[in-house]
Design a protein around this motif. Structure first.
Motif, short mmCIF file in Angstrom:
data_model
loop_
_atom_site.label_atom_id
_atom_site.label_comp_id
_atom_site.label_asym_id
_atom_site.label_seq_id
_atom_site.Cartn_x
_atom_site.Cartn_y
_atom_site.Cartn_z
N UNK A 913 0.86 -1.18 0.00
CA UNK A 913 0.00 0.00 0.00
C UNK A 913 0.90 1.24 0.00
N UNK A 914 0.73 2.12 -0.97
CA UNK A 914 1.51 3.34 -1.07
C UNK A 914 0.79 4.48 -0.35
N UNK A 915 1.59 5.38 0.23
CA UNK A 915 1.03 6.52 0.94
C UNK A 915 1.66 7.81 0.41
N UNK A 918 -0.14 10.64 -5.34
CA UNK A 918 -1.46 10.90 -5.94
C UNK A 918 -2.24 9.62 -6.17
N UNK A 919 -3.52 9.64 -5.80
CA UNK A 919 -4.45 8.53 -5.98
C UNK A 919 -3.99 7.27 -5.23
N UNK A 920 -3.24 7.44 -4.12
CA UNK A 920 -2.76 6.26 -3.39
C UNK A 920 -3.90 5.49 -2.74
N UNK A 922 -6.65 4.87 -4.14
CA UNK A 922 -7.46 4.26 -5.19
C UNK A 922 -7.01 2.85 -5.55
N UNK A 923 -5.80 2.44 -5.14
CA UNK A 923 -5.30 1.15 -5.61
C UNK A 923 -4.34 0.55 -4.60
N UNK A 924 -4.08 -0.73 -4.78
CA UNK A 924 -3.05 -1.48 -4.05
C UNK A 924 -2.27 -2.33 -5.04
N UNK A 925 -1.05 -2.66 -4.64
CA UNK A 925 -0.17 -3.45 -5.49
C UNK A 925 -0.05 -4.86 -4.94
N UNK A 926 0.00 -5.82 -5.82
CA UNK A 926 0.20 -7.21 -5.43
C UNK A 926 1.39 -7.77 -6.21
N UNK A 927 2.31 -8.41 -5.48
CA UNK A 927 3.49 -9.03 -6.07
C UNK A 927 3.44 -10.53 -5.83
N UNK A 928 3.84 -11.29 -6.82
CA UNK A 928 3.92 -12.74 -6.66
C UNK A 928 5.28 -13.20 -7.18
#
Length: 989
Positions: A913-915, A918-920, A922-928
């Motif tokens: 989760x970015x903080x 801009x628009x942080x 609105x989205x989350x990142x997933x890494x595999x």
């Protein structure tokens, strides 16, 4: 749509004493019992509501027996035979009317007999239901038994030997045959119509017109009657009609406007209204035609009209013709309900369904400015006349089209009438302030209580005796009297003394009762709530039709409120069935949001522990909106209350005076019970959760898990956990399954070991208390012998985390403090310390995120060395520090990883989760990371990196943000893996 059934007579009955039961779907009805007659004559009419043309009308004949009482002393009967008639067979008839027809009554299969027929039944059926015709005016109505026999047997032998009319479509039914019979029916119909015409000429009132659709009785209004006059006429005739419930598919619009209900009704439905023309122009509607409103009689008077137009073409559907049939279901003084049935036969599968819209106009909440307001609620439903495989697609398309249409409707209406915001309505303080000024003093309450025959007569007798004593002179002792003891000298004096003593005792009891009631009025009224958190305020306004245990006495009611184990008591109202309280009761702030409020009314009979319950009710906050709770009539349950239709008028307010901090404190305290980190969910996630289950806005999501619901067949879905409910939701090819129940409804939670039926996964069985959660019974696995529902969940991604969370939430809501401590000790780790796990609920949310492979690298190290990068140890901190991370801190947690088959490697999943970007939000990142042994080099491994972006909110910058984020993190991950390779090699040297 309604099905009118006219049961005329029977012939050649196998039973002399008989009656008939009729059933269509869930609706049932029954005829009277006819005795000593094998050719019974009923001539009764029944009306059933039809929801599906595939339903069957089942007409069952029973033998009556007075010597075999059934349940509740209702006479039981033996089934003789039955007739089954599909509704669609009536719909295929001309004008959807089936003339009087003989049906053969077939014996049930359980009765062994060579002759299947056990009599005949004469029925007439009609399918329409837009208006109702009284039996005496109906052409199929038979006046008398002799006239019926003459009609049916004139010039022939009847129809006992006639062939089956529709053997292929329905059970065997014998039709009337012969020209004399048809002539007779035609003659009677002509005579009936002629008689009506003559009657209408004499009567100067509204004209009664009979059309080929015999069940429609149209009452034409005079040509010079205006719309306002018609509305006033309907109001005078059916002002007592109740407001209908919302249609089952949902609410399209619920908004309050600054306008009176009458003016809003005129703007929407008056002929040639300006709003209708503007809406048609906005939506591109052409060929708009509307018929005048007409007054019809359907048991109650109602207005109807037909509106036709051509809908504008859309991206998927061309321009089509649409027809609306608008009907006033209610036209009260300030309340209106209009049902609109929309048919679009030209659209694909248009002949298989109709759209229904229900417009409800009601008085809105009071405004601080004193202006009138009107609340408009529009709900919808879709009714299918035929089954089709495209049902799910049709429903989805209709929902989307109606949503877009009513967005335009709402926007245009808001331009004409000001839409009210929540801040414009009367707030809690203003509502409660009006109640505080409406209390009566003790003297005002005492006057009506003591002003009765007992008190007046006692006072008069007592004064009379005192005057007599004052006027009399002392007498000498006589008989057994002595100085200081005066005895009655005659029987009359003895009776007078007895009457006076009895009256004085009654007065004493009344005074003591009044004093004790006022002293025990309950100090809860007016006491302000203390603390910060969830504050519940209940304003008790009044009661209606309160019952009494003794019909000869009038109750002295008071009310006890119970919420979260705390009670509040109202004052006692003496000698009234319709008490007026106007009292405000507040509960101290609670950390947990309350789920239900228990209300019970008692009859005061001295001390409170001797009070008798007059009725009770349970108010579920999750099933009512804040607007509904602000003005709520609660029907009471119980034998006494239901027999008297007792109700309470309440105003309930649930406030959080500490804002989001209350939720944060609740989650922080819950972490100790759960044993894992709990994060506050995003507003978007909470909003979706509330929409799925129709929950109020104060309900917040704690966690959710992917799992399977075990019924006859496993159903994959999601289990949602909030502060007050456990909910399950699944969407399988458009077939949605959703239910929820309260934590307080749970009696026990059991963990079952893995089995073949759960695909090797442990199961979590939730058992509810008896009689609780009945709205969710469609999701239960079984209903045990004690009446408890069992819900079985399995196939969790992480069963331990899910079970710990569920158990902790349950005991937080329901168990006593000592019970919580005991269970917490049992769930401690082996070292005696509870483990705090990081919140793993978030990664479950992104199971369906599209993953993109961004990098592949061969590393000269074994799997064990590379996996040290994900254990929070020295290698991870060193690499992340060199890659540019400042203040890098980790908690002790177990990474979400799963092994590959044959011990070939691991799959590691991470969420970021970015903080402060801009628009942080609105989205989350997933890494595999897919790490496996290399197939080319010994003692080396291969790492494939995938990146996905999960969007929590929509934005037009999604493609640009996704492209930038994936590109930058692909480069960063490449640098991190190169740093890992370098650090591992340095450590090995």
């Amino acid at each position: 749509m309604r099905l009118y059934v006219y049961l005329l007579e029977g012939r050649d009955w196998a039973a002399k004493d008989s009656y008939v039961k009729l059933r269509l779907g869930k609706y049932k009805s029954k005829t009277r019992v006819l005795k000593n007659n094998q050719n019974p004559f009923w001539n009764e009419e029944f009306v059933f509501r039809v929801h599906d043309l595939d339903d069957e009308l089942v007409v069952s004949v029973y033998r009556h027996d007075d010597h075999e009482p059934g349940f509740f002393n209702v006479s039981a009967g033996e089934l003789v035979g039955r007739v089954k008639i599909p509704v669609w067979s009536v719909a295929t008839e001309e004008n959807q009317n089936l003339p009087p027809t003989w049906f053969s009554v077939e014996r049930p299969k359980s009765v062994k007999s060579n002759d299947k027929d056990c009599g005949k039944l004469l029925l007439a059926l009609s399918l329409h239901g837009r208006a109702r015709v009284t039996r005496a005016d109906h052409p199929f109505f038979v006046q008398s038994s002799s006239e019926s026999n003459n009609l049916l047997q004139r010039d022939g032998k009847g129809t006992a030997s006639s062939p089956d009319a529709h053997a292929s479509a329905a059970p065997s039914r014998k039709t009337l045959e012969g020209k004399p019979l048809m002539k007779t029916l035609a003659g009677r119909l002509e005579k009936f119509l002629t008689k009506k015409e003559q009657t209408s000429r004499v009567d100067n009132s509204s004209e009664l017109c009979t059309s080929s659709d015999y069940e429609d009785s149209l009452e034409e209004s005079p040509s010079n009657s205006s719309f306002e006059e018609l509305i006033a006429l309907v109001q005078s005739r059916n002002d007592n009609v109740e407001m209908p419930e919302n249609l089952q598919s949902g609410v399209l619009l619920d908004q309050t406007y600054v306008v009176s209900p009458e003016d809003l009704n005129m703007a929407l439905f008056a002929p040639n209204s300006e709003f209708g023309r503007n809406l048609a122009e906005l939506q591109g509607t052409t060929d708009f035609q509307e018929e005048p409103w007409k007054l019809k009689s359907d048991g109650i008077s109602c207005l109807r009209r037909v509106v036709s137009y051509t809908k504008a073409a859309s991206k998927l559907v061309k321009a089509v013709k649409a027809t609306e049939e608008q009907t006033y279901l209610k036209a009260g003084r300030n309340e209106f309900a209009v049902l609109v049935s929309v048919s679009t036969p030209d659209v694909p599968y248009g002949n298989t369904f109709k759209i229904e819209l229900l417009y409800k106009i009601m008085p809105g909440a009071g405004l601080s400015s004193g202006e009138e307001s009107a609340r408009l609620v529009v709900s919808w439903a879709i009714n299918f006349s035929q089954n089709t495989m495209m049902k799910g697609i049709i429903e989805s398309g209709a929902r989307q089209g109606l949503k877009e249409s009513f967005e335009q409707f709402s926007s245009l209406l808001s331009q004409r009438f000001k839409a009210i915001r929540a801040s414009d309505t009367l707030d809690k303080d203003q509502v409660l302030a009006t109640l505080e000024n409406e209390h009566q003093s003790d003297s005002e309450l005492a006057i009506p209580y003591f002003w009765n025959l007992t008190m007046v007569s006692t006072v008069i007798i007592f004064l009379y005796v005192l005057v007599h004593i004052f006027l009399c002179e002392p007498t000498k002792p006589q008989g057994l009297e002595f100085h200081g003891l005066e005895l009655p000298d005659s029987v009359g004096e003895l009776i007078t003394c007895g009457i006076l003593v009895i009256q004085l005792e009654r007065v004493y009891n009344m005074i003591s009762h009044f004093v004790e009631a006022r002293l025990r009025r309950g100090n809860d009224h007016g006491v302000k709530a203390q603390g910060e958190g969830w504050i519940l305020t209940a304003a008790l306004i009044e009661g209606v039709n309160l019952a009494s245990s003794n019909q000869t006495e009038i109750p002295d009611p008071y009310v006890v409120f119970t919420c979260n184990g705390k009670t509040r008591t109202s004052s006692v109202k003496l000698q009234t069935r319709d008490p007026q309280w106007n009292e405000i009761l507040e509960f101290d702030a609670a950390e947990d949001p309350p789920s239900v409020l228990d209300v019970e009314v008692f009859d005061f009979e001295g001390p409170f522990d001797q009070a008798l319950s007059l009725g009770h009710a349970e108010i579920n906050f999750l099933k009512h909106t804040a607007a509904e709770l602000a003005d709520l009539w609660v029907p009471l349950e119980g034998k006494l209350a239901q027999s008297s239709q007792s109700k309470l008028h309440l105003r309930i307010f649930l406030d959080n005076n500490n804002g989001v901090e209350t939720i944060r404190d609740y989650l922080a305290n819950l972490e100790k019970e759960v044993g894992k980190k709990l994060n506050l969910r995003s507003p978007h996630r909470n909003s979706n959760f509330q929409k799925i289950f129709g929950l109020p806005p104060e309900e917040f999501l704690v966690s959710d898990y992917s799992c399977s619901l075990k019924r006859k067949m496993p159903l994959q879905g999601r289990l949602f956990l909030s502060a007050r409910i456990v909910g399950f939701y699944a969407n399988l090819f458009g077939h949605k399954t959703r239910f929820f129940f309260l934590w307080e409804d749970i009696e026990d939670i059991q963990v079952l070991p893995p089995s073949l039926w759960t695909v090797g996964s442990p199961s979590l069985v939730i058992i509810l208390h008896k009689g609780r959660g009945l709205d969710s019974r469609h999701g239960a696995k079984i209903l045990d012998e004690e009446g408890r529902l069992h819900f079985c969940f399995h196939s969790f991604v992480s069963f331990n985390v899910a079970s710990r969370t569920i158990m902790a939430l349950w005991r937080t809501r329901t168990l006593e403090p000592d019970q919580k401590d005991q269970i917490a000790e049992e769930q401690l780790d082996d070292d005696g310390k509870p483990c705090l796990l990081e919140d793993t609920g978030s990664y479950l949310v992104v199971e369906d995120v599209k993953m993109t492979k961004v990098y592949t690298m061969e590393l000269p190290m074994n799997l064990k060395s590379l996996m040290k990068m994900f254990d929070g140890g020295e290698l991870e901190h060193r690499v992340m520090s060199k890659s540019g991370c400042l203040n890098y801190v980790t908690t002790t947690w177990e990474p979400q990883r799963s092994p590959l088959p044959n011990d070939g490697g691991w799959v590691v999943t991470e969420i970021m989760t970015l903080h402060d970007v801009p628009f942080s939000d609105h989205f989350r990142l997933q890494f595999r990371y897919q790490i496996e042994k290399s197939s080319f080099t010994h003692n080396s491994c291969k790492c494939d990196v995938y990146i996905g972006v999960m969007w929590l909110k929509n934005t037009k910058f999604e493609p640009r943000i996704t492209r930038n984020v994936v590109g930058k993190f692909a480069h960063r991950l490449e640098e991190i893996l190169q740093l890992v390779e370098r650090e591992v090699l340095l450590m090995s040297q």
